[in-house]
Enzyme design. Sequence first.
Site, short mmCIF file in Angstrom:
data_model
loop_
_atom_site.label_atom_id
_atom_site.label_comp_id
_atom_site.label_asym_id
_atom_site.label_seq_id
_atom_site.Cartn_x
_atom_site.Cartn_y
_atom_site.Cartn_z
N ASP A 183 29.29 -23.13 5.28
CA ASP A 183 29.19 -24.48 4.71
C ASP A 183 28.41 -25.39 5.66
OD1 ASP A 183 29.45 -26.84 3.37
OD2 ASP A 183 31.59 -27.11 3.78
N LYS A 200 25.94 -31.54 7.32
CA LYS A 200 26.96 -31.89 8.32
C LYS A 200 26.31 -32.17 9.67
CE LYS A 200 30.71 -28.96 6.52
NZ LYS A 200 31.70 -30.01 6.27
N ASP A 226 34.77 -21.10 6.43
CA ASP A 226 35.03 -21.80 5.17
C ASP A 226 35.30 -20.83 4.01
OD1 ASP A 226 35.43 -24.34 4.14
OD2 ASP A 226 33.39 -24.52 3.37
N GLU A 274 31.73 -29.25 -1.78
CA GLU A 274 31.33 -28.10 -2.60
C GLU A 274 32.51 -27.21 -2.98
OE1 GLU A 274 31.38 -28.04 0.62
OE2 GLU A 274 32.40 -26.12 0.92
N ARG A 334 35.49 -27.87 -4.14
CA ARG A 334 36.07 -28.21 -5.45
C ARG A 334 35.15 -27.79 -6.59
NH1 ARG A 334 36.36 -34.36 -3.54
NH2 ARG A 334 36.64 -33.20 -1.60
N1 BES Z 1 34.79 -27.07 4.32
C1 BES Z 1 34.85 -28.48 4.41
C2 BES Z 1 36.21 -28.99 4.92
C3 BES Z 1 36.55 -28.66 6.35
C4 BES Z 1 36.19 -29.54 7.35
C5 BES Z 1 37.25 -27.54 6.68
C6 BES Z 1 36.53 -29.27 8.66
C7 BES Z 1 37.58 -27.25 7.98
C8 BES Z 1 37.21 -28.12 8.98
C9 BES Z 1 34.60 -29.09 3.04
O1 BES Z 1 33.71 -28.40 2.22
C10 BES Z 1 34.03 -30.45 3.25
O2 BES Z 1 32.95 -30.51 3.76
N2 BES Z 1 34.74 -31.49 2.84
C11 BES Z 1 34.28 -32.82 2.99
C12 BES Z 1 34.57 -33.54 1.70
C13 BES Z 1 33.96 -34.90 1.61
C14 BES Z 1 32.43 -34.79 1.55
C15 BES Z 1 34.49 -35.61 0.39
C16 BES Z 1 35.02 -33.44 4.15
O3 BES Z 1 36.20 -33.15 4.34
O4 BES Z 1 34.39 -34.19 4.90
ZN ZN Z 2 33.55 -26.38 2.58
MN MN Z 3 31.70 -28.96 2.61
#
Ligand code: BES
Ligand code: ZN
Ligand code: MN
Length: 510
Positions: free
Chosen positions: A283, A290, A301, A362, A364
């Site tokens: 991811d 990111k 992920d 992504e 969801r």
């Molecule tokens: N895979 C990430 C969540 C994550 C972050 C898991 C850190 C483990 C460690 C997920 O896909 C994500 O990026 N979520 C975003 C959602 C936001 C854009 C609404 C997040 O948590 O920042």
């Molecule tokens: Zn993710």
């Molecule tokens: Mn993500």
Amino acid sequence: MKQIIAVDIKTRKVGLAQCKTDLLVLGRFSDAAGVDKDVKALDEKLGGALGRVAKLGDFAGKAGTSALVYGDGKIPARRVILIGLGEQKKVTLDTIRKAAATAANQAVNMKLQTLSLALHQAAQGKLDTAEMGKATAEGAYFGSYRYDEYVTESQNGRLGALKVEVVDADAGRLKSLNQGLGDGAVVGRAQSYARTLANRPGNVINPPALAKAAMEMARATRGLRCTVFDAGQLKAKKMGGILAVGAGSRSEPRLIILKYTPAKKPAKGLPRVALVGKAITFDSGGISIKPSADMDQMKLDKSGGIAVLAAMKAVAELGLPVDVWGLIPSAENLPSGSSYRPGDIVTTYSGKTVEILNTDAEGRMILCDALAYAARQKFETIIDIATLTGACMVALGQYKAGLMGNDDDLIAQLRRAADDSGENVWHLPSGDEYADEMKSKIADLRNTGGRWGGASTAAAFLRQFVGETTWAHLDIAGMDILQKATEYASAGSTGFGVRLLVTYLMNLTR
Ligand code: BES
Ligand code: ZN
Ligand code: MN
């Protein structure tokens, strides 16, 4: 898949003072008065060395501490280790599991060949003996696990196999221990399998490679069948969420479906269960990229999907009389000329349209297709598991996974499974007020909510794809990542969720 350290575990009828081994392991509570006669006999042969450790104040039985004593030829065991179990009134199966893991971790660090565990003896009468056998086996696998398949130097010095035995002089107790030991070994091996798959990086495991691993695992496991939808089939089925997330990568997305048919017919009244796991093999965030710090961790992920894969393996090997499917949507989230973008409107499998505000939300988007598919297949219970939100990590830290759902009984069952398995959860909300934040003006839904309560808005998004089906969601973000080794676990993937899911299903059948 070959085990990285081949662990073999059995029971053996032998007294502590007669036990020939590299490392003999005893548990010690911080508040236990006196020791039982087996330990006394051992200590007498050692000239009182065990007693002296306590008297000198070097070791008081606190949880997380241990003390090593050498056998010096006075006993057949080369070494004895005392593992702190903490206060007696706080003892749970996880105390035994963690103590076994601590001992196994030390045994691997010291490159020992045989490990003899007598941890259950200290907790006799406080915990069920068969359950202690199970927890001991799970812990022995957990603590001895290492991930070093790409370290070419380790081929010289590394331990190839560890022989673990649970020792007791009492035949009746051994029989009970043995009842749990086999199940614990199945679960322990499944968790190690999960950790190895999860630890493999994005250039090794992409969605097609994960599908291939699932196929191989199912072929080798009685009772399991695996079907994989490739990009063409995803298009034909209109799984627009999975396709959108996978569009930016040259490795095409997949939906992996594992079907378990028990040899024994499930009891009447048991629900048909679908386990749904997020498997983003890497991811990057996509176009909403990111920050680069720690982005390497995002190879993990895929952990939710892998927890489902490994749980299915364990369920089949245990022969549990319950109908279960595993659904694993898998994609790689990368930025490129073919990526989905902020502003896109995606039509998902359910028919609902989603306005993309952030391509990093992504998980969801792939889960909603798999959840809607499970709901259409008329499962009575759906449980999804996903490294879904950083917000869940902010809320709960790395100690507990978020648990959301639409049914109080299912929440209670999962909380019980968490207590039994030592994989902890905390119930969080996901009701209508959170769902309201996910409304769009130009589509049915948006894929992000406001600034606050991100774990709950994500869950509220998913909830809208299961219809009336009984559903729970586990947000395991942060739970599968150990940045540093602890006294009972090596760094990297922890395989979180395997024990939790299997325990939930085991509890259903008894
Ligand atoms: N895979 C990430 C969540 C994550 C972050 C898991 C850190 C483990 C460690 C997920 O896909 C994500 O990026 N979520 C975003 C959602 C936001 C854009 C609404 C997040 O948590 O920042
Ligand atoms: Zn993710
Ligand atoms: Mn993500």
